[in-house]
Structure formats: C-alpha cells, structure tokens
Design an enzyme around this catalytic site. Structure first.
Site, PDB file in Angstrom:
ATOM      1  N   ARG A  75       0.830  -1.213   0.000  1.00  0.00           N
ATOM      2  CA  ARG A  75       0.000   0.000   0.000  1.00  0.00           C
ATOM      3  C   ARG A  75       0.859   1.256   0.000  1.00  0.00           C
ATOM      4  NH1 ARG A  75      -2.812   3.041   4.256  1.00  0.00           N
ATOM      5  NH2 ARG A  75      -4.805   3.834   3.478  1.00  0.00           N
ATOM      6  N   HIS A  79       0.435   4.245  -2.725  1.00  0.00           N
ATOM      7  CA  HIS A  79       0.109   5.606  -2.310  1.00  0.00           C
ATOM      8  C   HIS A  79       1.235   6.591  -2.617  1.00  0.00           C
ATOM      9  CE1 HIS A  79      -3.545   4.975   0.529  1.00  0.00           C
ATOM     10  NE2 HIS A  79      -3.549   4.095  -0.463  1.00  0.00           N
ATOM     11  N   VAL A  83       0.878   9.743  -6.310  1.00  0.00           N
ATOM     12  CA  VAL A  83       0.988  11.179  -5.998  1.00  0.00           C
ATOM     13  C   VAL A  83       2.282  11.710  -6.603  1.00  0.00           C
ATOM     14  CG1 VAL A  83       1.003  12.917  -4.174  1.00  0.00           C
ATOM     15  CG2 VAL A  83      -0.267  10.785  -3.857  1.00  0.00           C
ATOM     16  N   ASP A  87       8.367   8.667  -5.998  1.00  0.00           N
ATOM     17  CA  ASP A  87       9.493   9.517  -5.602  1.00  0.00           C
ATOM     18  C   ASP A  87       9.725   9.571  -4.096  1.00  0.00           C
ATOM     19  OD1 ASP A  87       7.290  10.941  -4.782  1.00  0.00           O
ATOM     20  OD2 ASP A  87       7.666  12.705  -6.018  1.00  0.00           O
ATOM     21  N   SER A  89       7.888  10.650  -1.858  1.00  0.00           N
ATOM     22  CA  SER A  89       7.358  11.849  -1.214  1.00  0.00           C
ATOM     23  C   SER A  89       6.494  11.498  -0.011  1.00  0.00           C
ATOM     24  CB  SER A  89       6.548  12.686  -2.212  1.00  0.00           C
ATOM     25  OG  SER A  89       5.507  11.926  -2.797  1.00  0.00           O
ATOM     26  N   GLU A 101       2.304  14.328   2.861  1.00  0.00           N
ATOM     27  CA  GLU A 101       1.226  13.432   2.451  1.00  0.00           C
ATOM     28  C   GLU A 101       0.742  12.496   3.554  1.00  0.00           C
ATOM     29  OE1 GLU A 101       2.831  11.490  -1.033  1.00  0.00           O
ATOM     30  OE2 GLU A 101       3.598  13.424  -1.755  1.00  0.00           O
ATOM     31  N   ASN A 107      -4.155   8.660   4.015  1.00  0.00           N
ATOM     32  CA  ASN A 107      -2.982   8.168   4.742  1.00  0.00           C
ATOM     33  C   ASN A 107      -3.034   8.395   6.245  1.00  0.00           C
ATOM     34  OD1 ASN A 107      -1.698   7.433   2.293  1.00  0.00           O
ATOM     35  ND2 ASN A 107      -0.882   9.502   2.035  1.00  0.00           N
ATOM     36  N   PRO A 176      -7.080   6.995  -4.801  1.00  0.00           N
ATOM     37  CA  PRO A 176      -8.491   6.575  -4.828  1.00  0.00           C
ATOM     38  C   PRO A 176      -9.013   6.301  -3.420  1.00  0.00           C
ATOM     39  CG  PRO A 176      -7.208   5.391  -6.464  1.00  0.00           C
ATOM     40  CD  PRO A 176      -6.227   6.110  -5.600  1.00  0.00           C
ATOM     41  N   HIS A 206      -6.047  -5.724  -2.570  1.00  0.00           N
ATOM     42  CA  HIS A 206      -6.873  -5.775  -1.359  1.00  0.00           C
ATOM     43  C   HIS A 206      -7.137  -7.202  -0.907  1.00  0.00           C
ATOM     44  CE1 HIS A 206      -8.749  -1.469  -1.801  1.00  0.00           C
ATOM     45  NE2 HIS A 206      -7.467  -1.463  -1.471  1.00  0.00           N
ATOM     46  N   THR A 207      -6.549  -8.174  -1.585  1.00  0.00           N
ATOM     47  CA  THR A 207      -6.657  -9.553  -1.132  1.00  0.00           C
ATOM     48  C   THR A 207      -5.843  -9.791   0.137  1.00  0.00           C
ATOM     49  OG1 THR A 207      -6.504 -11.865  -1.812  1.00  0.00           O
ATOM     50  CG2 THR A 207      -4.704 -10.435  -2.499  1.00  0.00           C
ATOM     51  N   ASP A 251     -10.267  -9.546   3.034  1.00  0.00           N
ATOM     52  CA  ASP A 251     -10.983 -10.714   2.516  1.00  0.00           C
ATOM     53  C   ASP A 251     -10.770 -11.852   3.513  1.00  0.00           C
ATOM     54  OD1 ASP A 251      -8.636 -12.177   2.000  1.00  0.00           O
ATOM     55  OD2 ASP A 251      -8.799 -12.064  -0.163  1.00  0.00           O
TER      56      ASP A 251
END
Length: 330
Positions: A75, A79, A83, A87, A89, A101, A107, A176, A206-207, A251
């Site tokens: 993740r 993420h 953005v 890099d 960031s 961020e 986050n 998202p 997301h599994t 899940d």
C-alpha cells in the site's frame, strides 16, 4: 628465432585483436548492464551490489514478525506512486515550507511500514552510503513483501531519485478513496495510464491486509449491494459511532495472496464501496469473473500492472536527490 618473432607479430596484429574483440563481446553477454543514467534492473550492480539482498532480507524478517506488514508495504508503494510519481514523497515529514502526504485523508493514521523502510535505509547507508534512493527501497520492498506471502514476483527497474517536496492536497486528489464510484475509479486510473483491467488487477492488492472501520462504515450501514449476513457481521465489529480504528480483514484470507477478494465481490462481500463497484453490473464485471476463476491470470496481470505502476513519474538523472534520511530532505 626469426620465424618465431614473425609468428608472434602475426598473432599480435590479427589473432590477438580478434581474441580481445570476442572476449569483450562475451563479457558484455554474461555481465549485466550496469547503466546508471536511467531506470534499469541492474542500476546498483556496481555501486551497491548487495542492495537487493539487504532489502529482501529485511522485508522477509518484517513480514515474518507481522504478516500484515506485507499489505502495508504494498500500500505504501501504491500511495507513493499515485501522488506525483514514485518519488518517496510519502515518507517526508512536514516542514515549514510544505505539509506532507502522511496526514492526507487516505494516509492519516493508516499508513504503516515507515519504520521498516527506515531500518532498510539504515542498513543500506552502512553498506553503500548515499547510493540507494528511498523511492527504490519502497518499490523493491513492495515486490518482496508480496513474494514473502506467496504472491507473484516481478522485475523492478531501479534508478529512481527522491523528491525534495511533498503535497497533502495532491495526495487527497490522486489516491483513490474507499467511497468512489466505478466511473470515478476509472477516471483516476486512466489519468495514470491504466486500463480498466489493470485497475481491477491492482485493486486485487486488497486480497491482503486489514481495513479500519472508518473506511467502510458507510457501506455496511447504507449500501444495498451488500450481502445481508456479511453486513451484519461487520456491524457487530464496527458500530455506527466509535471504534473507528477497529480492524477487519480485507478478505477471508488476509495473509494469503489469492483470488478470494474477487470471489468476495461476486458474493457482494466487497469491504469497501469502491471494491464492490468493480462488480456491480458494469464494465469491469468480466475482469472480476476472470480473476475469480483463475488465480494465475490475476497473479500475472497484477505483476505486469505493478511493473507499470513502478514507472509512474520517476525522478532520474540530476532531478531530486538521494536522501540520507527518508523522512527528511538532505
């Protein structure tokens, strides 16, 4: 003696040249390309040859200690890349000149694995100072974490440099969220160059992992496209008020990289509203069906989509920097 000298001169001027030529060609064939001015799988083969093994060993240790860490590192990469490119960031702490961020809505109080990245960075700095970027560490750690729990592998290109700034607003606008519609998801992923099928494959991340109640409370109390008993079981863990940080598996097999996530969508058991939107009578239903039926197809498409994601907007050459501390600019 004269004949011997003549033979040596002949060898030196022709055969020796050919020998050297073919030796060089052979060395190029068997040695990796150690390019260092663009993204390459072998970017560190001369400057930090142990980089990949250092990262892999640290990730395996972290995931063994806490299997959920695999999802957290995956993740973190996602993420970061969504953005302004891959890099690092996302790792930057706030400064007087920018708000980073980490406190953006997607986050805040949820990103994990920063300590694992810091630990890897410290080991790399001891082995080869100021060589390996934090952005590359995130990218490799994501791959190694998926492999550590039985998921697919992929080749990670290297040579990214680290950003010297971060943007909370960019994170809010590009990552998202769990309440998005299918059209909103398609729009966000399309802006990053992904097809609808690649979006579904990446969503299959997301599994693994767990989610906080605050991210799916609205779904289990308001959505109609949700299995009744499933919603009730979640309501028992996530009341209408309070318990925002209570955790629920994404899940039924949150530490196994498999196709259970897609089978859950078919049964109207997607945890997030945005998850279930992938199987809601729309254009992505066919991809969900394909991945539910074939874990191998999912694994292959996921790996290819991850390679593509890892190439989003990298800083290379003289852009950015190689941070000595991943949380701070040099």
């Amino acid at each position: 003696m004269a004949a011997a000298k003549l033979l040596f001169r002949s060898f030196s001027s022709s055969s020796l040249v050919l020998f050297i030529y073919y030796t060089l060609i052979l060395s190029l064939l068997v040695r990796p390309n150690c390019a260092n001015n663009h993204l390459s799988e072998n970017f560190y083969c001369q400057t930090c040859p142990n980089a990949l093994s250092i990262i892999k060993n640290a990730v395996i240790k972290a995931v063994k200690a806490e299997p959920r860490m695999a999802a957290s590192l995956l993740r973190l990469h996602f993420h970061d890349c969504f953005v302004n490119g891959c890099d690092a960031s996302i790792l930057l702490d706030d400064t007087p000149s920018f708000t980073g961020e980490q406190t953006a809505a997607p986050n805040n109080n949820s990103i994990r694995g920063l300590d694992v990245i810091d630990n890897i960075k410290a080991k790399l700095e001891s082995s080869c100072e100021a060589i390996v970027s934090c952005a590359d560490i995130i990218a490799v750690a994501a791959r190694d974490s998926v492999v550590a729990i039985g998921g697919p592998s992929w080749n990670v290109v290297l040579g990214r440099r680290d950003s010297t700034t971060a943007s909370q607003s960019a994170a809010n606008n590009n990552i998202p969220g769990p309440d998005l519609s299918l059209n909103q998801l398609l729009s966000l992923f399309s802006k990053k160059g992904f097809t609808a099928r690649e979006m579904v494959a990446l969503s299959g991340g997301h599994t693994i992992g767990k989610a906080r109640c605050t991210n799916f409370r609205s779904r289990i109390y308001n959505d109609t496209d949700i299995d009744g008993p499933f919603a009730s079981s979640l309501q028992a863990k996530c009341p209408r008020t309070g318990g925002d940080n209570n955790l629920v598996p994404m899940d039924p097999t949150p530490t196994s990289f498999d196709s259970a996530y897609f089978k859950g969508l078919q049964a109207r058991k997607g945890l997030f509203h945005s998850d279930q939107q992938l199987f809601h009578g729309g254009s992505t239903d066919s991809a969900v069906n394909a991945y539910a039926a074939s874990p191998a197809a999912f694994a292959g498409d996921f790996a290819r989509a991850m390679v593509k994601m890892g190439k989003l907007g990298p800083l290379t050459g003289t852009k950015g920097e190689i941070r000595k501390n991943c949380g701070k600019i040099n």
